[in-house]
Design an enzyme around this catalytic site. Structure first.
Site, PDB file in Angstrom:
ATOM      1  N   ALA A  63       0.834  -1.197   0.000  1.00 44.70           N
ATOM      2  CA  ALA A  63       0.000   0.000   0.000  1.00 44.70           C
ATOM      3  C   ALA A  63       0.874   1.254   0.000  1.00 44.70           C
ATOM      4  O   ALA A  63       1.992   1.256   0.520  1.00 44.70           O
ATOM      5  CB  ALA A  63      -0.915  -0.004   1.216  1.00 44.70           C
ATOM      6  N   GLY A 112       0.687  -5.180   1.015  1.00 44.52           N
ATOM      7  CA  GLY A 112      -0.518  -5.365   0.210  1.00 44.52           C
ATOM      8  C   GLY A 112      -0.267  -6.096  -1.085  1.00 44.52           C
ATOM      9  O   GLY A 112      -1.152  -6.791  -1.599  1.00 44.52           O
ATOM     10  N   GLU A 115      -0.445  -9.627  -0.180  1.00 42.93           N
ATOM     11  CA  GLU A 115      -1.831  -9.989   0.115  1.00 42.93           C
ATOM     12  C   GLU A 115      -2.652 -10.184  -1.165  1.00 42.93           C
ATOM     13  O   GLU A 115      -3.505 -11.082  -1.239  1.00 42.93           O
ATOM     14  CB  GLU A 115      -2.452  -8.921   1.016  1.00 42.93           C
ATOM     15  CG  GLU A 115      -1.897  -8.994   2.435  1.00 42.93           C
ATOM     16  CD  GLU A 115      -2.210  -7.765   3.269  1.00 42.93           C
ATOM     17  OE1 GLU A 115      -2.775  -7.916   4.367  1.00 42.93           O
ATOM     18  OE2 GLU A 115      -1.874  -6.645   2.842  1.00 42.93           O
ATOM     19  N   GLU A 135       4.393  -4.719   7.422  1.00 40.46           N
ATOM     20  CA  GLU A 135       3.474  -3.798   8.105  1.00 40.46           C
ATOM     21  C   GLU A 135       3.799  -3.634   9.585  1.00 40.46           C
ATOM     22  O   GLU A 135       3.585  -2.572  10.164  1.00 40.46           O
ATOM     23  CB  GLU A 135       2.021  -4.282   7.962  1.00 40.46           C
ATOM     24  CG  GLU A 135       1.468  -4.226   6.548  1.00 40.46           C
ATOM     25  CD  GLU A 135       1.619  -5.527   5.803  1.00 40.46           C
ATOM     26  OE1 GLU A 135       0.881  -5.725   4.813  1.00 40.46           O
ATOM     27  OE2 GLU A 135       2.470  -6.362   6.189  1.00 40.46           O
TER      28      GLU A 135
END
Length: 261
Positions: A63, A112, A115, A135
């Site tokens: 992200a 992300g 993910e 993260e």
């Protein structure tokens, strides 16, 4: 344009196109990717999708911190609404997509990006690809489904090590853990993804979609519930002309000609 679209016969390649930002997932990129997925689902001429990143460095670094930091500073509620809900909606959409999505991991898949790869139906990695959950170093757990899908892929203890340390693993280690299907040289990555997509597209689209639904919906239920899901999806496929053609072709010792292909 944050997503490049390439057509290869029945297959579509979607490329995350922010190479200067290591293909980081801005809000705009996530929204555009959702729009593309919605449109391609309705296109019956498309059988499989390949999702990859622009350049040789990154599938996606995760992200876009600069984009979501103001929401975290604003309040937990704002961060949840704008950041977490958006990311979880994307990975849920990818995981439940009725057509196979093959991740072509062309570099780092961090945060992300990892993910998204976890949510894809299949994944092929370039030899130099790396995977990580950094993260924790930003002060929060993975929020796009990573704490849930990664343990289901590789087991609780291995997932905890990645999540709690933030350390990266290699493509070969990801292969051993079952996080990716294959590892290939970088120059062979897209051809390998398209070859896999072509092999899938030889089969009935109805049967492929039913198989995806059975696997995804059955993952998190008891075996008895899972078997009931499998039986329902079998009934869906058997109601199609493709099932009759497939069994007839087998008995007649010829290649099947599916209606839905």
């Amino acid at each position: 344009m944050l997503i490049e679209t390439g057509r290869h016969g029945q297959q579509v390649v979607l490329t995350l196109n922010r190479p200067d930002k290591l293909n980081a997932l801005s809000y705009e990129l996530i929204d555009e990717l959702m729009d593309r997925l919605n449109a391609l689902e309705r296109d019956d001429s498309v059988r499989c999708l390949v999702l990859t990143g622009q350049g040789e460095k990154a599938f996606s670094a995760g992200a876009d911190v600069a984009g979501f930091a103001p929401d975290i500073a604003a309040s937990p509620e704002v961060a949840w609404r704008n950041f977490v809900m958006r990311g979880q909606a994307l990975t849920r959409r990818i995981e439940n997509y009725p057509k196979p999505i093959i991740a072509g991991v062309n570099g780092i898949a961090f945060g992300g990006g990892c993910e998204i790869m976890e949510a894809c139906s299949l994944a092929i990695a370039a030899g130099h690809a790396r995977f990580a959950k950094p993260e924790i170093r930003l002060g929060f757990p993975p929020p796009f489904g990573g704490t849930q899908r990664l343990p289901r892929h590789i087991g609780r203890k291995r997932a905890n090590e990645m999540i709690l340390t933030g350390d990266a693993i290699s493509a070969e280690e990801a292969l051993l853990l079952g996080l990716v299907n294959h590892v290939v040289p970088a120059h062979e990555l897209l051809p390998a993804c398209l070859q896999m997509a072509d092999r899938i597209a030889e089969n009935s689209a109805v049967a492929v979609a039913a198989s995806l639904r059975a696997v995804t919906r059955g993952l998190n239920v008891s075996i008895d519930e899972g078997l009931a899901i499998e039986a329902r999806q079998f009934m869906v496929a058997v109601a199609s002309q493709d099932a009759r053609e497939g069994t007839a072709a087998f008995l007649e010792k010829r290649r099947p000609v599916f209606c839905h292909h």
